[in-house]
Design a protein around this motif. Structure first.
Motif, PDB file in Angstrom:
ATOM      1  N   GLU A 295       0.829  -1.211   0.000  1.00  0.00           N
ATOM      2  CA  GLU A 295       0.000   0.000   0.000  1.00  0.00           C
ATOM      3  C   GLU A 295       0.855   1.249   0.000  1.00  0.00           C
ATOM      4  OE1 GLU A 295      -3.706   0.111   2.377  1.00  0.00           O
ATOM      5  OE2 GLU A 295      -2.984  -1.792   3.188  1.00  0.00           O
TER       6      GLU A 295
ATOM      7  N   TYR B 264       0.919   4.246  -2.934  1.00  0.00           N
ATOM      8  CA  TYR B 264       0.783   5.681  -2.657  1.00  0.00           C
ATOM      9  C   TYR B 264       1.947   6.453  -3.277  1.00  0.00           C
ATOM     10  CZ  TYR B 264       0.882  10.117  -0.168  1.00  0.00           C
ATOM     11  OH  TYR B 264       0.945  11.460   0.131  1.00  0.00           O
TER      12      TYR B 264
ATOM     13  N   ASP C   1       1.727   6.539  -7.137  1.00  0.00           N
ATOM     14  CA  ASP C   1       0.712   7.500  -7.583  1.00  0.00           C
ATOM     15  C   ASP C   1       1.206   8.934  -7.412  1.00  0.00           C
ATOM     16  OD1 ASP C   1      -0.971   5.430  -8.209  1.00  0.00           O
ATOM     17  OD2 ASP C   1      -2.142   5.556  -6.365  1.00  0.00           O
TER      18      ASP C   1
ATOM     19  N   GLY D 265       4.274  14.406  -1.813  1.00  0.00           N
ATOM     20  CA  GLY D 265       4.220  13.118  -2.496  1.00  0.00           C
ATOM     21  C   GLY D 265       5.518  12.712  -3.176  1.00  0.00           C
TER      22      GLY D 265
ATOM     23  N   VAL E 120       2.190   9.239   6.515  1.00  0.00           N
ATOM     24  CA  VAL E 120       1.620   8.515   5.385  1.00  0.00           C
ATOM     25  C   VAL E 120       1.454   7.025   5.660  1.00  0.00           C
ATOM     26  CG1 VAL E 120       1.956   7.918   2.962  1.00  0.00           C
ATOM     27  CG2 VAL E 120       2.442  10.229   3.749  1.00  0.00           C
TER      28      VAL E 120
END
Length: 335
Positions: free
Chosen positions: A110, A114, A117, A159, A235
């Motif tokens: 996961e 993240y 992306d 990000g 995160v």
């Protein structure tokens, strides 16, 4: 207690997977054939158990398979986690050793999704970067701290930086290339935009908001390190990243914009110091994020090259740590 449903699609062997109940707790296991050639095993477990379970799946399922992970909003009745009392009496020491160091974070899969992306940047992402540069430049030129803070809220920098730290930690070259490109284009856009504004606008290098980005000290390194650790903590636990993203932008956006403004206005000496601060913050942020990932138990698992998987954490720490040492030496020369 955050839960996940894990669907494992594999060729139908007329048998369910023999899923062990250790070192993780399987809260539910269902299996059924979905056609003549494929079967799905559905497993319910806590989020912190998913990483170890997926590692087991990769080792145990020798045929081709596909795993799909679903977040569980709610389930009734609430599942009971075994081993809180009875097992503690009989084998408490062993259970503590099994769960020591485990943290309530999402699994590697996961976390990787993240990060991947986050590196898929688009025109919307670059538009936000450009707007944040304009707002930050306006706040610095007018010496308005509140406006500069507003620019940090706009800038979507968390990000790609998180992806860069994770790619370094896992030794994933594809993720490293994607995140490095996203970060380079972001910084390049910020610098070029600020450079253009510096050429056409009057820039006073003694303005507080600008001058503060040309002085480098231990406090600046600590600030960037705290931002990197915060993003690596937030995160993986699925926490809201908005406020943490502002903290990351504090370390990156203002010094980058100050560098462009000062260069564009013809002030090379303070511009170089602001650029050095930008580089130092990038390195400090990523070094702290890598260290935090390692403390959280995020480790590479490259089944094709286990030696690379074992050495990538050491390589990550060496690269970022060495870069920070070099920058500190440069800072000492500029002092």
């Amino acid at each position: 207690m955050a839960l996940r449903v894990i669907d494992i699609y594999h060729p139908d062997t007329d048998e369910a997977l023999d899923v062990p109940d250790a070192p993780y707790d399987v809260l539910g296991h269902w299996t059924y054939a979905i056609d003549d050639d494929q079967r799905v095993d559905r497993v319910l477990m806590e989020v912190e158990d998913t990483e170890a379970f997926l590692d087991w799946v990769d080792d145990a399922v020798i045929t081709e398979y596909r795993v799909v992970i679903h977040a569980v909003e709610a389930t009734l009745p609430r599942p009971e986690v075994d081993g809180d009392e009875g097992e503690e009496d009989e084998g408490g020491d062993a259970d503590e050793e099994d769960t020591e160091g485990r943290s309530a974070r999402v699994g590697r899969a996961e976390l990787y999704e993240y990060a991947r992306d986050a590196t898929d940047v688009s025109g919307y992402y670059y538009a936000l970067i450009a707007l944040s540069v304009v707002v930050a430049a306006g706040g610095m030129l007018r010496n308005q701290t509140a406006v500069v803070i507003g620019a940090m809220v706009i800038a979507p920098l968390i990000g790609p930086n998180l992806a860069l730290a994770l790619g370094t930690t896992l030794g994933d070259l594809d993720l490293l290339r994607q995140s490095a490109w996203a970060n380079l284009t972001s910084v390049g856009l910020a610098l070029s935009g600020a450079l253009g504004l510096g050429i056409v606008m009057t820039v006073d290098p003694t303005t507080g908001e600008l001058a503060g980005r040309t002085v480098i000290g231990i406090a600046d390194i600590a600030l960037a390190g705290a931002a990197g650790a915060a993003e690596a903590l937030a995160v993986p636990r699925g926490r809201a990243t908005g406020l943490v993203g502002v903290m990351v932008a504090v370390a990156l956006l203002p010094p980058a914009v100050a560098t462009g403004l000062l260069f564009g206005a013809g002030h090379p000496d303070p511009a170089l110091r602001a650029g050095l601060l930008t580089a130092t913050n990038v390195v400090s942020l990523n070094l702290a994020a890598v260290c935090t990932f390692l403390l959280l138990g995020v480790r590479p698992r490259d089944w094709r090259d286990m030696e690379q998987a074992r050495t990538s954490p050491r390589t990550a720490l060496t690269l970022w740590g060495g870069a920070l040492v070099v920058l500190v030496l440069l800072l000492w020369q500029f002092a």
